[in-house]
Design a protein around this motif. Structure first.
Motif, short mmCIF file in Angstrom:
data_model
loop_
_atom_site.label_atom_id
_atom_site.label_comp_id
_atom_site.label_asym_id
_atom_site.label_seq_id
_atom_site.Cartn_x
_atom_site.Cartn_y
_atom_site.Cartn_z
N MET A 8 0.83 -1.20 0.00
CA MET A 8 0.00 0.00 0.00
C MET A 8 0.87 1.25 0.00
O MET A 8 0.57 2.24 -0.68
CB MET A 8 -0.92 0.01 1.21
CG MET A 8 -1.92 1.17 1.21
SD MET A 8 -2.83 1.35 2.76
CE MET A 8 -1.57 2.06 3.82
N GLY A 9 1.96 1.21 0.76
CA GLY A 9 2.85 2.36 0.84
C GLY A 9 3.56 2.67 -0.46
O GLY A 9 4.12 3.76 -0.62
N ASN A 10 3.53 1.72 -1.40
CA ASN A 10 4.17 1.91 -2.69
C ASN A 10 3.20 2.34 -3.78
O ASN A 10 3.54 2.34 -4.96
CB ASN A 10 4.87 0.60 -3.13
CG ASN A 10 6.08 0.29 -2.27
OD1 ASN A 10 6.53 1.12 -1.49
ND2 ASN A 10 6.60 -0.91 -2.41
N ILE A 11 1.97 2.72 -3.40
CA ILE A 11 1.00 3.15 -4.40
C ILE A 11 1.43 4.48 -5.01
O ILE A 11 1.44 5.52 -4.35
CB ILE A 11 -0.41 3.29 -3.79
CG1 ILE A 11 -0.95 1.93 -3.32
CG2 ILE A 11 -1.38 3.90 -4.79
CD1 ILE A 11 -2.29 2.00 -2.63
N SER A 12 1.82 4.44 -6.25
CA SER A 12 2.11 5.63 -7.07
C SER A 12 2.87 6.74 -6.36
O SER A 12 2.44 7.91 -6.38
CB SER A 12 0.80 6.21 -7.63
OG SER A 12 0.06 5.23 -8.30
#
Length: 323
Positions: A301-305
């Motif tokens: 989730m922390g790597n979303i865009s």
């Protein structure tokens, strides 16, 4: 000979151009060691402040974790959630899922101020939110994970996206799966991330319909909640999302679902004869499995865009853009 020389020079130029592009792209990737040289005290500074804030008020741990969720679900994990409204700009704080319920902004302000004093103009507000979420979970007894770093801060926000993209408390299972899928998160990850509701509280307005209208709710549980949340009024009265251990990060949230004591309609949808029932049972029976899946889902989730490289900026004040 001239043709060979020209070809060699061209090939050499292409090689160095490709190499440059590779390093440019590599520099834009998130990395766990992003601040190792530029701000080696960043993570310990964030940790100290989070631990102090949670020690003062345990509910703050859930609030800081929720800030990360609500930030990432609107366009990207870019600290857009922190931007205050101005005379010419409307941010996300007044969106229906956020207004009057999101908290912890002052803690982020304190962290930012302390980090700026150690290494000015280096650490983004977006990274501070992500790291604060991790330390909040750990401080309340939950798992740790490796936070990828190097996000930059947005210069804009989206009120409309905040109203449309953040999953609401009345969603059905299919709608929940769809909302998470739009962010690249599958149903298993959705169930794991929902386990964040093992800490924190919710307002009467978010669960009133469930305790008066839903049939898949334990009657004694519903009655006990109705005393705090009448059919009209008292919208801001709070009840714990996990009645068993609301300030400790564990698996009792999933046990509550199995006995029809999920606080929110959307919580109980995870265990209501549907495709995610077995996942709920698995997490209740194994905290190790839940902790592992939750940690992995938090990283994803922390790597979303994320904004990286030259995109966005490093805000000096998390509440407003630099210009």
């Amino acid at each position: 000979m001239a043709s060979f020389s020209s070809s060699f020079v061209l090939s050499q130029n292409l090689f160095f151009f490709s190499l440059f592009c590779f390093f440019l792209l590599a520099s834009a990737d998130l990395s766990a060691t992003f601040y190792a040289s530029s701000c080696p005290k960043a993570l310990s500074t964030i940790q100290t402040t989070v631990k102090a804030a949670v020690a003062k008020e345990k509910r703050m741990g859930a609030s800081l974790l929720r800030l990360h969720f609500h930030d990432c679900f609107v366009n990207a994990c870019d600290a857009s959630i922190l931007l205050d409204d101005t005379s010419s700009f409307t941010g996300e704080k007044t969106a229906t899922p956020n207004a009057g319920s999101l908290r912890g902004y002052e803690v982020i302000d304190t962290i930012k101020s302390q980090v700026e004093s150690v290494c000015p103009n280096v650490v983004s507000c977006a990274d501070i939110i992500a790291v604060a979420a991790r330390h909040s979970v750990v401080t309340l007894g939950g798992p740790s994970w490796t936070v990828q770093l190097g996000r930059r801060d947005s210069t804009t926000a989206s009120l409309s996206a905040a109203n449309s993209d953040i999953p609401g408390p009345t969603l059905s299972l299919s709608d929940l799966i769809s909302a998470f899928s739009k962010k690249g998160l599958n149903a298993k990850e959705m169930v794991a991330l929902s386990g964040a509701h093992t800490i924190g509280q919710a307002s009467c307005a978010t669960f009133r319909t469930r305790i008066y209208n839903d049939t898949n709710i334990d009657s004694d549980f519903a009655t006990s909640l109705q005393s705090k949340c009448p059919s009209t009024g008292s919208d801001d009265n709070l009840s714990p999302l996990d009645k068993t251990s609301p300030t400790y990060f564990d698996v009792s949230y999933y046990r509550n679902l199995i006995i029809d004591e999920g606080l929110l309609h959307s919580d109980q949808e995870l265990f209501n004869g549907g495709s995610t029932d077995s996942q709920v049972e698995k997490y209740w029976s194994s905290s190790t499995t839940f902790f592992t899946d939750f940690s992995n889902a938090m990283v994803k989730m922390g790597n979303i865009s994320p904004l990286t490289g030259s995109n966005g900026e490093i805000r000096t004040n998390c509440r407003k853009t630099n210009s």
